[in-house]
Each structure stands twice: as C-alpha cells, then as structure tokens.
Design a protein around this motif. Structure first.
Motif, PDB file in Angstrom:
ATOM      1  N   ASP A 134      -1.943  20.709 -51.668  1.00 56.08           N
ATOM      2  CA  ASP A 134      -3.250  20.391 -52.312  1.00 56.08           C
ATOM      3  C   ASP A 134      -4.141  20.846 -51.517  1.00 56.08           C
ATOM      4  O   ASP A 134      -5.234  20.990 -51.749  1.00 56.08           O
ATOM      5  CB  ASP A 134      -2.888  19.064 -52.717  1.00 56.08           C
ATOM      6  CG  ASP A 134      -2.219  18.766 -53.969  1.00 56.08           C
ATOM      7  OD1 ASP A 134      -1.882  19.983 -54.694  1.00 56.08           O
ATOM      8  OD2 ASP A 134      -1.659  17.564 -54.274  1.00 56.08           O
ATOM      9  N   LEU A 137      -4.861  24.409 -51.099  1.00 53.98           N
ATOM     10  CA  LEU A 137      -5.453  24.642 -52.328  1.00 53.98           C
ATOM     11  C   LEU A 137      -6.974  24.363 -52.607  1.00 53.98           C
ATOM     12  O   LEU A 137      -8.064  25.282 -52.851  1.00 53.98           O
ATOM     13  CB  LEU A 137      -4.892  24.106 -53.662  1.00 53.98           C
ATOM     14  CG  LEU A 137      -3.515  24.647 -53.678  1.00 53.98           C
ATOM     15  CD1 LEU A 137      -2.643  24.058 -55.141  1.00 53.98           C
ATOM     16  CD2 LEU A 137      -3.482  26.517 -54.010  1.00 53.98           C
ATOM     17  N   ARG A 141      -9.970  26.795 -52.828  1.00 58.61           N
ATOM     18  CA  ARG A 141     -11.130  26.736 -53.728  1.00 58.61           C
ATOM     19  C   ARG A 141     -12.442  26.759 -53.439  1.00 58.61           C
ATOM     20  O   ARG A 141     -13.136  27.389 -54.084  1.00 58.61           O
ATOM     21  CB  ARG A 141     -10.733  25.281 -54.746  1.00 58.61           C
ATOM     22  CG  ARG A 141     -11.319  25.477 -56.017  1.00 58.61           C
ATOM     23  CD  ARG A 141     -10.638  24.345 -56.791  1.00 58.61           C
ATOM     24  NE  ARG A 141      -9.198  24.431 -57.095  1.00 58.61           N
ATOM     25  CZ  ARG A 141      -8.391  23.367 -56.375  1.00 58.61           C
ATOM     26  NH1 ARG A 141      -8.697  22.569 -55.707  1.00 58.61           N
ATOM     27  NH2 ARG A 141      -7.033  23.567 -56.694  1.00 58.61           N
ATOM     28  N   LEU A 205      -5.548  32.217 -56.468  1.00 58.76           N
ATOM     29  CA  LEU A 205      -5.683  30.778 -56.463  1.00 58.76           C
ATOM     30  C   LEU A 205      -4.832  30.392 -57.567  1.00 58.76           C
ATOM     31  O   LEU A 205      -4.068  29.237 -57.626  1.00 58.76           O
ATOM     32  CB  LEU A 205      -7.277  30.371 -56.500  1.00 58.76           C
ATOM     33  CG  LEU A 205      -7.190  28.848 -56.522  1.00 58.76           C
ATOM     34  CD1 LEU A 205      -6.769  28.010 -55.049  1.00 58.76           C
ATOM     35  CD2 LEU A 205      -8.937  28.611 -56.557  1.00 58.76           C
ATOM     36  N   HIS A 208      -1.162  30.493 -57.169  1.00 54.08           N
ATOM     37  CA  HIS A 208      -0.724  29.495 -56.341  1.00 54.08           C
ATOM     38  C   HIS A 208      -0.743  28.027 -56.944  1.00 54.08           C
ATOM     39  O   HIS A 208       0.074  27.317 -56.688  1.00 54.08           O
ATOM     40  CB  HIS A 208      -1.646  29.355 -55.262  1.00 54.08           C
ATOM     41  CG  HIS A 208      -1.604  30.604 -54.098  1.00 54.08           C
ATOM     42  ND1 HIS A 208      -2.465  30.522 -52.824  1.00 54.08           N
ATOM     43  CD2 HIS A 208      -0.598  31.440 -53.927  1.00 54.08           C
ATOM     44  CE1 HIS A 208      -1.888  31.560 -52.248  1.00 54.08           C
ATOM     45  NE2 HIS A 208      -0.860  32.163 -53.022  1.00 54.08           N
ATOM     46  N   GLU A 209      -1.763  27.776 -57.653  1.00 59.15           N
ATOM     47  CA  GLU A 209      -1.620  26.604 -58.554  1.00 59.15           C
ATOM     48  C   GLU A 209      -0.687  26.477 -59.537  1.00 59.15           C
ATOM     49  O   GLU A 209      -0.176  25.386 -59.553  1.00 59.15           O
ATOM     50  CB  GLU A 209      -3.066  26.510 -59.153  1.00 59.15           C
ATOM     51  CG  GLU A 209      -4.331  26.073 -58.213  1.00 59.15           C
ATOM     52  CD  GLU A 209      -5.620  26.258 -58.953  1.00 59.15           C
ATOM     53  OE1 GLU A 209      -6.616  25.890 -58.671  1.00 59.15           O
ATOM     54  OE2 GLU A 209      -5.885  26.933 -60.042  1.00 59.15           O
ATOM     55  N   ASP A 210      -0.355  27.366 -59.992  1.00 54.47           N
ATOM     56  CA  ASP A 210       0.907  27.646 -61.145  1.00 54.47           C
ATOM     57  C   ASP A 210       2.334  27.004 -60.120  1.00 54.47           C
ATOM     58  O   ASP A 210       3.064  26.266 -60.775  1.00 54.47           O
ATOM     59  CB  ASP A 210       1.050  28.910 -61.714  1.00 54.47           C
ATOM     60  CG  ASP A 210       0.113  29.304 -62.492  1.00 54.47           C
ATOM     61  OD1 ASP A 210      -0.832  28.206 -63.206  1.00 54.47           O
ATOM     62  OD2 ASP A 210      -0.119  30.340 -63.062  1.00 54.47           O
TER      63      ASP A 210
END
Length: 247
Positions: A134, A137, A141, A205, A208-210
């Motif tokens: 997190d 990420l 972001r 991004l 990666h979040e998925d």
C-alpha cells in the motif's frame, strides 16, 4: 584396442588464483566465514599459501567481482559480505542491450515466475506485507504526473510481492530481473510523448492495484489473472514499434 574402451578426457589444471578463490568461496557459502569477517592481509595470505602477491590479488579480485568480499582502502584485509545480485543484473542488462535475450523470452519467464509469486503471496502474505504494498502504491500514485519518478516504483512493487511470497529464490530472481525491466521501460518511455507516458503510468498503477486487491482477499485465482493481464500488457507495450493503447 584398450584405448578405445577408455573414456579418457583432457585434464584441466586450474590456476593457483582459481584454487584460492574456490577455497575462500566455499568457506563463505558454507558459513565458516560470515558477513563482517575479515580475511587475512595480502602479506599473511602470501605466507599461508606460499603464493605471490599477484596471485593473491587476482583471487581477491575474483571474490570481489562475485560480490563475496569488499575491499576498503587502507584496511588490513578484505571484508566478507552478504552476496548480492548486482553482477548477475549487469550480465542480464548486457544481454538485453545486445539482444542476446529477447522480450519474448523475458515474457515467458515472467509469466511463469510472477504468476507463481502472486499465488504464493495470496496464501502467505501478512498484514505487514500489505502495508508495504500500500505504501508503494501510494508513492507511485503521487508520481503519476512524473513518469521518470513513477518508473522507480515498479521494481519496488514487484520486490514487495516477491517478499510476500515468502520464497527466497523467487525474491532473488525477481531482483535480478527488476533493473533490466526498468531499463527496458525507460527506453520505451523515451519513444512516447508525455501524455502517453502519463497514461501508461496510470495503466500500470491500476493493474498493480488489482493485484493488491486480490492479495488482500487471499484470492489466488484473481491474483493470478491480474498478474497475467499485467505481464501481457507490459509485453505488448514494450514491443518495438508497438502502438501504446490506453483508455
């Protein structure tokens, strides 16, 4: 004839420096010498091994090139260190730059390795692993408008995934490949205008979040599908002359 029945092979005689290198390497890899231990001085090794200074220095250079020791100017003896992957990374980068390795070969390997990593991570990840992912990420972001800065978070993300898999071999191999992937991504980005670079960052991004969403749910199948989609998109976007597709 008897000679035709014997499977004789030429005898290879190693140089003295190679024999010394092998001896010290075995001591390090077996744990008899540990990170932080200091080797004897060159003069002491010359006396112990009955060899010349050039021979001792060549053995030490071989150990240093493989990352097993480091020399400190003015110190009395080289210091054993934890082996690193940089020499392997450099060899891989050179192979990529000379096209000895193809993008397709890398894609095949990543498909096999990284899909396994996310499946293991879905089972084995801890709350601390999720916090690390997190955090990466979040920093990525914040860098979406600066592609050069954003790219640096890709290897960090994949390294964190590999750590979450709790498989040391997978982690080491992912580290070796990571810097080469950044080199390829840098080269590809340089071919694109800023608007498309930023769109590419948003695409990476989102993928990666998925992956992290699937890990949080401990959903191995979703994690695998998300990684497969990510690797496939990465492969397509890095193909020379390919037209980057973004929404």
């Amino acid at each position: 004839m008897l000679g035709s029945l014997l499977d004789l092979k030429p005898v290879e005689t190693k140089r003295a420096s190679e024999v010394i290198y092998d001896q010290i390497k075995e001591m390090i890899t077996s744990g008899r010498l540990k990170p932080g231990d200091r080797l004897p001085s060159e003069r002491a090794m010359m006396e112990m091994l009955q060899r010349s200074r050039p021979t001792i220095r060549e053995a030490l250079r071989m150990l240093e090139r493989t990352g097993l020791i480091r020399t400190v100017a003015g110190s009395n003896g080289a210091i054993v260190q934890k082996p690193n992957t940089r020499s392997v990374e450099q060899a891989l980068e050179t192979a990529l730059q000379t096209q000895a390795l193809s993008i397709s070969e890398i894609w095949e390997y990543r498909h096999l390795n990284e899909t396994a990593i996310v499946e293991w991570a879905a089972d084995r990840r801890t709350a601390r692993d999720l916090e690390a992912l997190d955090s990466i990420l979040g920093q990525a972001r914040e860098s979406l408008e600066d592609p050069e800065a954003f790219i640096k978070y890709d290897p960090l993300f994949h390294a964190a995934l590999a750590r979450a898999s709790k498989n040391t071999v997978a982690y080491l191999l992912s580290q070796i490949l990571a810097s080469s992937m950044v080199t390829l991504l840098d080269q590809r980005m340089a071919e694109l205008d800023m608007k498309i670079q930023q769109a590419m960052c948003r695409k990476v991004l989102a993928m990666h979040e998925d992956i992290v969403v699937a890990l949080r749910a401990r959903d191995k199948e979703s994690a695998r599908r998300a990684m497969e989609a990510h690797i496939e998109a990465f492969h397509e976007d890095l193909k020379p002359g390919s037209a980057f597709v973004y929404d």
